[in-house]
Write an enzyme that holds these catalytic residues in place. Structure first.
Site, PDB file in Angstrom:
ATOM      1  N   ASP A 163     -36.501  27.983  -5.197  1.00 31.72           N
ATOM      2  CA  ASP A 163     -37.511  27.603  -4.227  1.00 31.72           C
ATOM      3  C   ASP A 163     -36.869  27.716  -2.840  1.00 31.72           C
ATOM      4  O   ASP A 163     -35.644  27.769  -2.713  1.00 31.72           O
ATOM      5  CB  ASP A 163     -37.960  26.164  -4.515  1.00 31.72           C
ATOM      6  CG  ASP A 163     -38.905  25.638  -3.473  1.00 31.72           C
ATOM      7  OD1 ASP A 163     -39.975  26.239  -3.299  1.00 31.72           O
ATOM      8  OD2 ASP A 163     -38.557  24.637  -2.829  1.00 31.72           O
ATOM      9  N   ASP A 186     -38.351  26.156   0.791  1.00 35.01           N
ATOM     10  CA  ASP A 186     -38.444  24.964   1.637  1.00 35.01           C
ATOM     11  C   ASP A 186     -38.042  23.717   0.855  1.00 35.01           C
ATOM     12  O   ASP A 186     -38.622  23.423  -0.191  1.00 35.01           O
ATOM     13  CB  ASP A 186     -39.872  24.794   2.154  1.00 35.01           C
ATOM     14  CG  ASP A 186     -40.312  25.956   3.031  1.00 35.01           C
ATOM     15  OD1 ASP A 186     -40.527  25.742   4.221  1.00 35.01           O
ATOM     16  OD2 ASP A 186     -40.437  27.083   2.497  1.00 35.01           O
ATOM     17  N   ASP A 194     -36.893  21.609  -5.671  1.00 30.75           N
ATOM     18  CA  ASP A 194     -36.741  20.269  -5.107  1.00 30.75           C
ATOM     19  C   ASP A 194     -37.960  19.386  -5.302  1.00 30.75           C
ATOM     20  O   ASP A 194     -37.906  18.202  -4.963  1.00 30.75           O
ATOM     21  CB  ASP A 194     -36.457  20.367  -3.599  1.00 30.75           C
ATOM     22  CG  ASP A 194     -37.674  20.846  -2.827  1.00 30.75           C
ATOM     23  OD1 ASP A 194     -38.216  20.071  -2.014  1.00 30.75           O
ATOM     24  OD2 ASP A 194     -38.102  21.991  -3.036  1.00 30.75           O
TER      25      ASP A 194
END
Length: 227
Positions: free
Chosen positions: A10, A12, A173
């Site tokens: 991922d 961001d 995240d």
């Protein structure tokens, strides 16, 4: 031990802290519409579900927003795109040890990005941060019909690379990463420092939770030994 054939990341909240660039773009958008400004903490809690949901959250001030007026949303989206194009990369930073670990891992595995960010912002940001060369593939929200937490993006990556999903490891995240990986049948490691709506990522039960990106190479080896 069966090694992974590709590591997908991922963007961001995993590789980059982009909220400081997104915040002024959102607030400029809201100012144009005569709406209240938002805080950095709010933006950090709202990230993860793509641009459209972020704008809806900003317009309503809610994590689970009620439907927006279509014309207002369309105007807001055009404003946000214009403002974010100006700020994208100016204050975004790589999280600690990201370039060093990517360099280490790229010598051992092909790497990919799978992000809910639109491509028009993703590719310039990767170039601005000088990490674009690490990635064999980049998949963005507008490359698929449904972004994460839907597994479509991860399944498309696996098909593109001609790999079983079980041979790809996702590093993310947020719960959107975990849910997408679980739906695809893909192992997943989560970073605890990212954007997860203000909740502990451990609640989403990834295979491992790491406090630092620097721990990733050893964590990957541990998962490989368990395969």
């Amino acid at each position: 031990m069966r090694p992974f054939q590709l590591i997908a990341f991922d963007l961001d909240g995993t590789l980059v802290d982009s909220a400081p660039d997104i915040l002024p773009a959102l607030n400029q958008m809201l100012a144009e519409l005569g709406k209240a400004q938002v805080s950095l903490v709010q933006v950090q809690h709202w990230l993860g579900n793509g641009m459209a949901m972020l704008i809806q959250r900003a317009l309503t001030g809610q994590l689970e927003p009620n439907p927006c007026d279509v014309s207002e949303f369309n105007q807001a989206q055009q404003l946000f795109i214009g403002f974010y194009q100006q700020s994208n990369g100016s204050q975004t930073r790589l999280f600690e040890q990201v370039p060093e670990v990517l360099a280490q891992l790229s010598a051992l595995y092909p790497l990919a990005v799978v992000t809910n960010k639109p491509r028009q912002f993703t590719e310039p940001l990767l170039r601005h941060l000088s990490i674009q060369h690490f990635f064999k593939a980049v998949w963005c929200a507008d490359d698929v019909d449904k972004a994460k937490p839907d597994p479509q993006m991860l399944l498309a990556l696996a098909a593109q690379q001609q790999l079983p999903v079980t041979d790809i490891l996702l590093v993310g995240d947020s719960e959107n990463d975990i849910f997408a990986a679980r739906a695809a049948g893909m192992p997943v490691i989560a970073l605890s420092y990212g954007y997860n709506h203000g909740q502990s990522i451990a609640q989403s039960q990834p295979d491992l939770v790491l406090e630092s990106f620097s721990l990733l190479p050893d964590a990957i080896c541990c998962l490989e030994q368990e395969r």
